[in-house]
Design a protein around this motif. Structure first.
Motif, PDB file in Angstrom:
ATOM      1  N   ALA A   1      68.913 -23.294  25.517  1.00 19.23           N
ATOM      2  CA  ALA A   1      69.112 -23.233  24.070  1.00 19.23           C
ATOM      3  C   ALA A   1      70.567 -22.887  23.779  1.00 19.23           C
ATOM      4  N   LEU A   2      70.943 -23.046  22.528  1.00 17.74           N
ATOM      5  CA  LEU A   2      72.229 -22.561  22.053  1.00 17.74           C
ATOM      6  C   LEU A   2      71.938 -21.318  21.238  1.00 17.74           C
TER       7      LEU A   2
ATOM      8  N   ASP B   1      64.544 -28.991  18.611  1.00 18.66           N
ATOM      9  CA  ASP B   1      64.888 -29.143  17.188  1.00 18.66           C
ATOM     10  C   ASP B   1      64.381 -27.969  16.356  1.00 18.66           C
ATOM     11  N   ALA B   2      64.002 -26.887  17.032  1.00 16.01           N
ATOM     12  CA  ALA B   2      63.476 -25.697  16.353  1.00 16.01           C
ATOM     13  C   ALA B   2      64.542 -24.610  16.256  1.00 16.01           C
ATOM     14  N   LEU B   3      64.409 -23.797  15.224  1.00 21.18           N
ATOM     15  CA  LEU B   3      65.264 -22.632  15.050  1.00 21.18           C
ATOM     16  C   LEU B   3      64.592 -21.446  15.712  1.00 21.18           C
TER      17      LEU B   3
ATOM     18  N   ASP C   1      69.176 -29.535  19.479  1.00 28.27           N
ATOM     19  CA  ASP C   1      69.565 -30.497  18.456  1.00 28.27           C
ATOM     20  C   ASP C   1      70.909 -30.075  17.862  1.00 28.27           C
ATOM     21  N   GLU C   2      71.931 -30.885  18.067  1.00 27.10           N
ATOM     22  CA  GLU C   2      73.278 -30.551  17.605  1.00 27.10           C
ATOM     23  C   GLU C   2      73.368 -30.507  16.073  1.00 27.10           C
ATOM     24  N   GLU C   3      72.566 -31.305  15.390  1.00 28.40           N
ATOM     25  CA  GLU C   3      72.585 -31.275  13.922  1.00 28.40           C
ATOM     26  C   GLU C   3      72.071 -29.928  13.398  1.00 28.40           C
TER      27      GLU C   3
ATOM     28  N   VAL D   1      73.225 -24.225  11.493  1.00 26.92           N
ATOM     29  CA  VAL D   1      73.201 -22.783  11.765  1.00 26.92           C
ATOM     30  C   VAL D   1      74.632 -22.250  11.815  1.00 26.92           C
ATOM     31  N   ARG D   2      75.494 -22.963  12.500  1.00 31.08           N
ATOM     32  CA  ARG D   2      76.902 -22.573  12.607  1.00 31.08           C
ATOM     33  C   ARG D   2      77.509 -22.416  11.207  1.00 31.08           C
TER      34      ARG D   2
END
Length: 110
Positions: free
Chosen positions: A29-30, A45-47, A4-6, A11-12
């Motif tokens: 994942a990123l 959409d999870a951290l 999820d880019e949002e 996080v960024r």
């Protein structure tokens, strides 16, 4: 699985004070790397939070937290996933990222 880019943007932003931060796409994942150590990431959409082996069981007792599961059903100890309700506010997101940053700060330099 895409990320999820949002959530990634949030996080960024939360990690923007770090000079040794880089992003790396891996395992669908990123991931956010601090000092060449994986700190946290976004999968779906999870951290993804790196809490370390010692804090793993405690982290799993928190609301909206589940084990990270890799392909083949492997669950690496030391990493958990926090679902969207658990990072709904910026304060909640900052707390989880803080746990990850705290753990990574204990690791030897690469």
């Amino acid at each position: 699985m895409a990320y999820d880019e949002e959530v990634a943007a949030r996080v960024r932003n939360a990690l923007s004070d770090l000079g040794d931060l880089r992003e790396q796409k891996m395992m669908g994942a990123l991931c956010f790397m601090v000092g060449d150590h994986m700190c946290c990431g976004v999968t779906g959409d999870a951290l993804m939070v790196r809490v370390g082996r010692d804090d793993y069981e405690v982290a799993l007792t928190k609301d909206y937290v589940r084990p990270m599961e890799m392909a083949g059903g492997r669950r690496p100890r030391g990493f958990v996933l926090v679902d969207p309700p658990g990072i709904e506010t910026e304060e909640a997101l900052a707390r989880w990222i803080g746990r990850s940053r705290d753990f990574v700060s204990t690791l030897p330099a690469k």
